[in-house]
Design a protein around this motif. Structure first.
Motif, mmCIF file in Angstrom:
data_model
loop_
_atom_site.group_PDB
_atom_site.id
_atom_site.type_symbol
_atom_site.label_atom_id
_atom_site.label_comp_id
_atom_site.label_asym_id
_atom_site.label_seq_id
_atom_site.Cartn_x
_atom_site.Cartn_y
_atom_site.Cartn_z
ATOM 1 N N ARG A 76 0.925 -1.210 -0.074
ATOM 2 C CA ARG A 76 0.089 -0.064 -0.027
ATOM 3 C C ARG A 76 1.156 1.433 -0.056
ATOM 4 N N TYR A 77 2.055 1.340 0.545
ATOM 5 C CA TYR A 77 3.104 2.414 0.633
ATOM 6 C C TYR A 77 3.923 2.460 -0.449
ATOM 7 N N ALA A 78 4.408 1.118 -0.829
ATOM 8 C CA ALA A 78 5.380 1.104 -1.987
ATOM 9 C C ALA A 78 4.809 1.296 -3.416
ATOM 10 N N LEU A 79 3.559 1.057 -3.477
ATOM 11 C CA LEU A 79 3.097 1.066 -4.901
ATOM 12 C C LEU A 79 2.875 2.592 -5.348
ATOM 13 N N PRO A 80 2.522 3.378 -4.667
ATOM 14 C CA PRO A 80 2.416 4.820 -5.156
ATOM 15 C C PRO A 80 3.725 5.514 -5.330
ATOM 16 N N MET A 81 4.661 5.034 -4.293
ATOM 17 C CA MET A 81 6.093 5.635 -4.394
ATOM 18 C C MET A 81 6.723 5.284 -5.626
ATOM 19 N N ALA A 82 6.475 3.724 -5.973
ATOM 20 C CA ALA A 82 7.144 2.994 -7.370
ATOM 21 C C ALA A 82 6.472 3.928 -8.503
ATOM 22 N N GLY A 83 5.426 4.289 -8.489
ATOM 23 C CA GLY A 83 4.439 4.667 -9.556
ATOM 24 C C GLY A 83 5.011 6.288 -9.821
ATOM 25 N N THR A 84 5.019 6.901 -8.586
ATOM 26 C CA THR A 84 5.598 8.342 -8.697
ATOM 27 C C THR A 84 7.027 8.278 -9.348
ATOM 28 N N LEU A 85 7.789 7.535 -8.807
ATOM 29 C CA LEU A 85 9.397 7.520 -9.570
ATOM 30 C C LEU A 85 9.124 6.940 -10.881
ATOM 31 N N MET A 86 8.505 6.178 -11.299
ATOM 32 C CA MET A 86 8.300 5.782 -12.693
ATOM 33 C C MET A 86 8.162 7.066 -13.470
ATOM 34 N N ILE A 87 7.037 7.676 -13.191
ATOM 35 C CA ILE A 87 6.451 9.078 -13.759
ATOM 36 C C ILE A 87 7.566 10.221 -13.764
ATOM 37 N N ALA A 88 8.362 10.191 -12.753
ATOM 38 C CA ALA A 88 9.341 11.136 -12.696
ATOM 39 C C ALA A 88 10.256 10.714 -13.511
ATOM 40 N N CYS A 89 10.718 9.540 -13.761
ATOM 41 C CA CYS A 89 11.502 9.178 -14.734
ATOM 42 C C CYS A 89 11.375 9.395 -16.101
ATOM 43 N N ALA A 90 10.156 9.089 -16.317
ATOM 44 C CA ALA A 90 9.604 9.247 -17.610
ATOM 45 C C ALA A 90 9.599 10.822 -18.080
ATOM 46 N N LEU A 91 9.268 11.538 -17.236
ATOM 47 C CA LEU A 91 9.321 13.160 -17.536
ATOM 48 C C LEU A 91 10.777 13.558 -17.783
ATOM 49 N N THR A 92 11.623 13.013 -16.846
ATOM 50 C CA THR A 92 13.091 13.380 -16.899
ATOM 51 C C THR A 92 13.736 12.828 -18.423
ATOM 52 N N ALA A 93 13.115 11.728 -18.877
ATOM 53 C CA ALA A 93 13.712 11.189 -19.996
ATOM 54 C C ALA A 93 13.213 12.049 -21.113
ATOM 55 N N LEU A 94 11.806 12.639 -21.051
ATOM 56 C CA LEU A 94 11.137 13.275 -21.906
ATOM 57 C C LEU A 94 11.886 14.820 -22.359
ATOM 58 N N VAL A 95 11.932 15.353 -20.964
ATOM 59 C CA VAL A 95 12.608 16.739 -21.245
ATOM 60 C C VAL A 95 13.850 16.636 -21.549
ATOM 61 N N SER A 96 14.696 15.727 -21.170
ATOM 62 C CA SER A 96 16.249 15.648 -21.426
ATOM 63 C C SER A 96 16.470 15.242 -22.991
ATOM 64 N N GLY A 97 15.525 14.300 -23.391
ATOM 65 C CA GLY A 97 15.702 14.079 -24.851
ATOM 66 C C GLY A 97 15.283 15.209 -25.749
ATOM 67 N N ALA A 98 14.086 15.822 -25.159
ATOM 68 C CA ALA A 98 13.519 17.041 -26.094
ATOM 69 C C ALA A 98 14.686 17.811 -26.279
ATOM 70 N N TYR A 99 15.298 18.359 -25.110
ATOM 71 C CA TYR A 99 16.217 19.375 -25.048
ATOM 72 C C TYR A 99 17.519 18.903 -25.833
ATOM 73 N N LEU A 100 17.981 17.698 -25.712
ATOM 74 C CA LEU A 100 18.953 17.104 -26.508
ATOM 75 C C LEU A 100 18.639 17.212 -28.097
ATOM 76 N N LEU A 101 17.634 16.644 -28.391
ATOM 77 C CA LEU A 101 17.327 16.573 -29.874
ATOM 78 C C LEU A 101 16.847 18.068 -30.499
ATOM 79 N N LEU A 102 16.328 18.818 -29.644
ATOM 80 C CA LEU A 102 16.006 20.151 -30.281
ATOM 81 C C LEU A 102 16.857 21.212 -30.324
#
Length: 133
Positions: A7-33
Motif C-alpha cells: 500500500r505504501y510502496a505502490l504509489p512511491m514506485a509509480g511516482t518514481l516511474m513517472i518522474a523518470c519518464a518526465l526526466t527522459a522526456l525533457v532531457s531527450g527533447a532538449y537534446l534533440l531540439l
C-alpha cells in the motif's frame, strides 16, 4: 503485513516511474531540439563520419546517443554493448566532456533505464497486491 508494504510502496514506485519518464522526456527533447549538433561535434561518433546525422533513421540516432551514454558512464567495461561503445569511442575522455553535453544524455538514458526498473517493481507490487472484492 505485506499488504501494508504494498500500500505504501505502490504509489512511491509509480511516482518514481513517472518522474523518470518526465526526466527522459525533457532531457531527450532538449537534446534533440537544441543540443544534438554540439554533442555530436564534441563526441564525434564514427558512424557520423560515414553518414550525416540528418540522414540516419531514428533507431540509429538512438544507438549513437546510447553509445555516448555508455562511454561516459562505463569507460572501463569491455563486454557486450558496453565494450562496443568503448571500442567505437576511445577518443572520448570522460573528464574532458563538459557538463552541458553530459546532462541531457544522462537524463535521457538514465531516466529510461531507472524508469524501466521502476516499471518492473511496479508490476511486481501490483501482482502482490491482495485482491479486494
Amino acid at each position: 503485513m505485506l499488504s501494508d508494504f504494498v500500500r505504501y510502496a505502490l504509489p512511491m514506485a509509480g511516482t518514481l516511474m513517472i518522474a523518470c519518464a518526465l526526466t527522459a522526456l525533457v532531457s531527450g527533447a532538449y537534446l534533440l531540439l537544441f543540443n544534438v549538433r554540439r554533442t555530436n561535434q564534441a563526441l564525434r561518433h564514427p558512424y557520423l563520419a560515414q553518414h550525416p546525422w540528418e540522414r540516419l533513421p531514428f533507431s540509429l540516432k538512438a544507438g549513437v546517443l546510447l553509445d555516448y551514454f555508455l562511454r561516459l558512464n562505463f569507460p572501463a567495461r569491455q563486454g557486450g554493448v558496453f565494450g562496443n561503445a568503448n571500442r567505437l569511442l576511445p577518443h572520448v575522455q570522460r573528464d574532458e566532456v563538459p557538463m552541458g553535453i553530459k546532462w541531457p544524455l544522462m537524463g535521457l538514458w538514465g531516466g529510461c533505464f531507472i524508469g524501466l526498473a521502476c516499471m518492473l517493481v511496479l508490476w511486481a507490487l501490483i501482482a502482490l497486491q491482495p485482491a479486494s472484492v
